[in-house]
Motif scaffolding. Structure first.
Motif, mmCIF file in Angstrom:
data_model
loop_
_atom_site.group_PDB
_atom_site.id
_atom_site.type_symbol
_atom_site.label_atom_id
_atom_site.label_comp_id
_atom_site.label_asym_id
_atom_site.label_seq_id
_atom_site.Cartn_x
_atom_site.Cartn_y
_atom_site.Cartn_z
ATOM 1 N N UNK A 239 -5.793 -118.538 -15.381
ATOM 2 C CA UNK A 239 -5.815 -118.557 -16.797
ATOM 3 C C UNK A 239 -6.817 -117.711 -17.564
ATOM 4 N N UNK A 240 -7.931 -117.786 -16.777
ATOM 5 C CA UNK A 240 -9.071 -116.950 -17.361
ATOM 6 C C UNK A 240 -8.826 -115.318 -17.082
ATOM 7 N N UNK A 241 -8.380 -115.332 -15.614
ATOM 8 C CA UNK A 241 -8.161 -113.724 -15.252
ATOM 9 C C UNK A 241 -7.071 -113.182 -16.014
ATOM 10 N N UNK A 242 -6.204 -113.698 -16.770
ATOM 11 C CA UNK A 242 -5.107 -113.178 -17.506
ATOM 12 C C UNK A 242 -5.475 -113.042 -19.011
ATOM 13 N N UNK A 243 -6.655 -113.668 -19.289
ATOM 14 C CA UNK A 243 -7.192 -113.842 -20.691
ATOM 15 C C UNK A 243 -7.735 -112.511 -21.049
ATOM 16 N N UNK A 244 -7.194 -111.908 -22.317
ATOM 17 C CA UNK A 244 -7.774 -110.716 -22.751
ATOM 18 C C UNK A 244 -7.912 -110.707 -24.389
ATOM 19 N N UNK A 245 -8.602 -109.745 -24.659
ATOM 20 C CA UNK A 245 -8.670 -109.649 -26.147
ATOM 21 C C UNK A 245 -8.123 -108.098 -26.450
ATOM 22 N N UNK A 246 -7.049 -108.212 -27.381
ATOM 23 C CA UNK A 246 -6.229 -107.060 -27.604
ATOM 24 C C UNK A 246 -6.948 -106.342 -28.680
ATOM 25 N N UNK A 247 -7.378 -105.423 -28.790
ATOM 26 C CA UNK A 247 -7.897 -104.615 -30.148
ATOM 27 C C UNK A 247 -6.943 -103.603 -30.472
ATOM 28 N N UNK A 248 -6.150 -103.795 -31.513
ATOM 29 C CA UNK A 248 -4.810 -103.067 -31.961
ATOM 30 C C UNK A 248 -5.412 -101.352 -32.373
ATOM 31 N N UNK A 249 -4.761 -100.657 -32.029
ATOM 32 C CA UNK A 249 -5.033 -99.194 -32.079
ATOM 33 C C UNK A 249 -3.817 -98.464 -32.765
ATOM 34 N N UNK A 268 -5.967 -101.900 -27.226
ATOM 35 C CA UNK A 268 -6.881 -101.851 -25.902
ATOM 36 C C UNK A 268 -7.290 -103.228 -25.362
ATOM 37 N N UNK A 269 -6.710 -103.423 -24.219
ATOM 38 C CA UNK A 269 -7.023 -104.757 -23.667
ATOM 39 C C UNK A 269 -8.436 -104.942 -22.993
ATOM 40 N N UNK A 270 -9.250 -105.823 -23.250
ATOM 41 C CA UNK A 270 -10.591 -106.034 -22.954
ATOM 42 C C UNK A 270 -10.530 -107.550 -22.197
ATOM 43 N N UNK A 271 -10.462 -107.669 -20.999
ATOM 44 C CA UNK A 271 -10.455 -108.762 -20.467
ATOM 45 C C UNK A 271 -11.623 -109.774 -20.516
ATOM 46 N N UNK A 365 -13.141 -93.603 -37.396
ATOM 47 C CA UNK A 365 -13.056 -92.992 -36.122
ATOM 48 C C UNK A 365 -14.226 -92.270 -35.835
ATOM 49 N N UNK A 366 -14.803 -92.321 -34.421
ATOM 50 C CA UNK A 366 -16.037 -91.975 -33.981
ATOM 51 C C UNK A 366 -16.991 -92.874 -33.687
ATOM 52 N N UNK A 367 -18.394 -92.790 -34.123
ATOM 53 C CA UNK A 367 -19.476 -93.680 -33.940
ATOM 54 C C UNK A 367 -19.098 -95.119 -34.451
ATOM 55 N N UNK A 368 -18.538 -95.221 -35.584
ATOM 56 C CA UNK A 368 -18.181 -96.851 -35.857
ATOM 57 C C UNK A 368 -17.433 -97.281 -35.144
ATOM 58 N N UNK A 369 -16.363 -96.750 -34.360
ATOM 59 C CA UNK A 369 -15.366 -97.342 -33.527
ATOM 60 C C UNK A 369 -16.260 -97.585 -32.389
ATOM 61 N N UNK A 370 -16.974 -96.851 -31.830
ATOM 62 C CA UNK A 370 -17.947 -97.248 -30.760
ATOM 63 C C UNK A 370 -18.607 -98.362 -30.864
ATOM 64 N N UNK A 371 -19.395 -98.624 -32.157
ATOM 65 C CA UNK A 371 -20.081 -99.446 -32.073
ATOM 66 C C UNK A 371 -19.383 -100.854 -32.280
ATOM 67 N N UNK A 372 -17.954 -100.894 -32.964
ATOM 68 C CA UNK A 372 -17.403 -101.978 -32.977
ATOM 69 C C UNK A 372 -16.769 -102.335 -31.581
ATOM 70 N N UNK A 373 -16.442 -101.474 -30.570
ATOM 71 C CA UNK A 373 -16.199 -101.746 -29.384
ATOM 72 C C UNK A 373 -17.094 -102.514 -28.661
ATOM 73 N N UNK A 374 -18.389 -102.051 -28.956
ATOM 74 C CA UNK A 374 -19.549 -102.500 -28.071
ATOM 75 C C UNK A 374 -19.916 -103.846 -28.728
ATOM 76 N N UNK A 375 -19.527 -104.145 -30.095
ATOM 77 C CA UNK A 375 -19.739 -105.684 -30.627
ATOM 78 C C UNK A 375 -18.835 -106.544 -30.055
ATOM 79 N N UNK A 376 -17.529 -106.056 -29.850
ATOM 80 C CA UNK A 376 -16.526 -106.916 -29.287
ATOM 81 C C UNK A 376 -16.811 -107.166 -27.733
ATOM 82 N N UNK A 377 -17.116 -106.198 -27.090
ATOM 83 C CA UNK A 377 -17.469 -106.343 -25.399
ATOM 84 C C UNK A 377 -18.537 -107.048 -25.187
ATOM 85 N N UNK A 378 -19.584 -106.927 -26.120
ATOM 86 C CA UNK A 378 -20.741 -107.831 -25.823
ATOM 87 C C UNK A 378 -20.463 -109.226 -25.926
ATOM 88 N N UNK A 379 -19.801 -109.588 -26.951
ATOM 89 C CA UNK A 379 -19.377 -111.038 -27.441
ATOM 90 C C UNK A 379 -18.342 -111.572 -26.578
#
Length: 443
Positions: A239-249, A268-271, A365-379
């Motif tokens: 269940x956990x290995x299949x779980x992912x956060x999907x960020x719409x693009x 973008x699937x983030x497991x 687009x650009x740096x705000x997107x990178x910061x948002x992805x880092x925010x989601x990834x960290x959590x």
């Protein structure tokens, strides 16, 4: 399900790939039981039987080799040198810019990195085989597992001359190279994912023996409880290995000549567990170092060891001490964040999205997107790291409660690899099946 399996074997090409993979796996398992030159097979088997419930320094490597390490077979090193080399090359991408450049060059650059990985695998094979033979020659191979010391365990080699040791090193290193070649054959001509399938085979081969030891030593009640715990754990891990956060693009529309491209939506699937089993391997290897240092600092004359050696043996040897479990859990959490930060670069993902006209709705687009992805990834990495730590503690808790050995089959690195490789293999077979039929293996 049974009709899908029948379709697999009715499809000629897919049937050939599966049978080829099974043949390679059979050769791999056969080599795990062929002893290296000048190894006393009888003494080795007696020592293995006496230490069947022991835990210690070499249990992780022995797990990945399918039990071949302690048997001193021609495949004693198993796939571990290749795993170590792959991790080192991946980490060197952060340190050496040339490696990162090769990785970004596409297929040609990654082929060059694969070549470097092969060379490093052979070098590590020479180093690890030399260490293994030296330890076996000194009689410390089985005494370091924490089990009973037998006279037979001091005489594992029938000849300890320099040329016989050199032949053993060459044989074990050649076995590592052969395993690497077999894995690549499965990737090219079999069902794919060759190296992972060999690891899967090595770990799955230890399950019957581990369950048999639990049944003999703990009784039928504990055996049934372990099976129930294993089924529940496996279901939760799937269940956990299949779980992912999907960020719409969303991709903007653009005209190229008379054609219009883009405009489609994807994600973008983030497991939850992006690090896989690597943090568990890192933490286990790091926690083996104190016990290894203490082992080599034991007095040779049989006198009482130093106080710090006794403390390390009491807290960092068997794995059932609360301090060991706490440090192991914290190391896994830390290594999970470290490895995810290396393997997933939000800035590169944001730059690639910007290059092709992609953007996250509501995010510039650009740096705000990178910061948002880092925010989601960290959590999302936080629950993933806790999940890895809890799964890795299952065999240690089993060792402390029901007295099962540390190679408890339904926990730690073993269950993560079994589930991960199993899911990936089923996906690959399903993809090949859907190329020829409307219905696949998974519904």
């Amino acid at each position: 399900m049974f009709s899908a399996i029948a379709r697999i074997f009715k499809t000629r090409d897919l049937r050939r790939k599966i049978l080829f993979t099974l043949a390679i796996v059979a050769i791999f398992r056969l080599g795990s039981f062929i002893p290296a030159p000048f190894v006393d097979y009888g003494n080795v088997q007696e020592c293995i039987a006496a230490n069947s419930q022991a835990t210690g320094l070499y249990q992780l490597v022995n797990l990945f080799s399918g039990g071949a390490l302690l048997q001193l077979s021609i495949f004693a090193l198993g796939i571990m040198p290749y795993i170590t080399a792959s991790i080192i090359v991946q980490l060197l991408r952060v340190v050496i810019p040339h490696f990162e450049t090769l990785y970004k060059e596409g297929q040609q650059g990654q082929a060059k990195l694969t070549q470097y990985t092969r060379y490093l695998t052979i070098a590590l094979g020479v180093l690890q085989s030399t260490t293994l033979i030296t330890v076996a020659r000194s009689g410390a191979l089985f005494s370091s597992t924490g089990g009973p010391a037998l006279p037979q365990c001091q005489n594992l080699l029938t000849n300890d001359s320099w040329w016989s040791i050199a032949l053993m090193i060459i044989t074990m290193t050649a076995g590592t190279g052969l395993i690497m070649w077999l894995g690549e054959l499965i990737t090219e001509r079999g069902v794919g994912n060759g190296m992972s399938l060999l690891i899967f085979t090595s770990i799955a081969a230890t399950f019957p023996g581990a369950l048999g030891v639990i049944l003999e030593t703990q009784g039928a009640g504990t055996f049934i409880m372990v099976l129930i715990m294993g089924v529940v754990t496996m279901g939760l891990v799937v269940f956990v290995e299949q779980s992912q956060r999907r960020i719409p693009v969303q991709y903007a529309k653009r005209m190229v000549g008379r054609r219009m491209y883009g405009g489609q939506s994807t994600y973008i699937p983030i497991k939850v567990n992006m690090a896989g089993v690597v943090p568990v391997i890192f933490a286990s290897s790091l926690l083996y170092l104190p016990a290894l240092v203490a082992q080599f600092n034991l007095p040779a004359d049989g006198s009482a060891p130093a106080d710090w050696v006794l403390w390390v043996q009491a807290n960092f040897t068997t794995g059932d001490h609360p301090l060991y479990m706490l440090v192991f859990f914290l190391l896994i959490v830390g290594f999970t964040y470290f490895y995810v930060a290396i393997t997933f670069n939000p800035e590169d993902v944001a730059d690639n999205m910007k290059k092709y006209g992609g953007f996250i709705p509501g995010i510039r687009a650009g740096r705000p997107t990178a910061e948002y992805l880092d925010y989601v990834l960290t959590r999302i990495t936080f629950p993933g790291s806790l999940y890895l730590g809890l799964v890795a503690l299952i065999p240690l808790v089993a060792l402390a409660t029901v007295g099962a050995n540390q190679n408890f089959p339904f926990g730690g690195a073993s269950i993560l690899i079994i589930v991960g490789v199993g899911l990936e293999t089923v996906r690959q077979i399903d993809a090949q099946l859907q190329q020829r039929h409307y219905e696949g293996l998974i519904r």
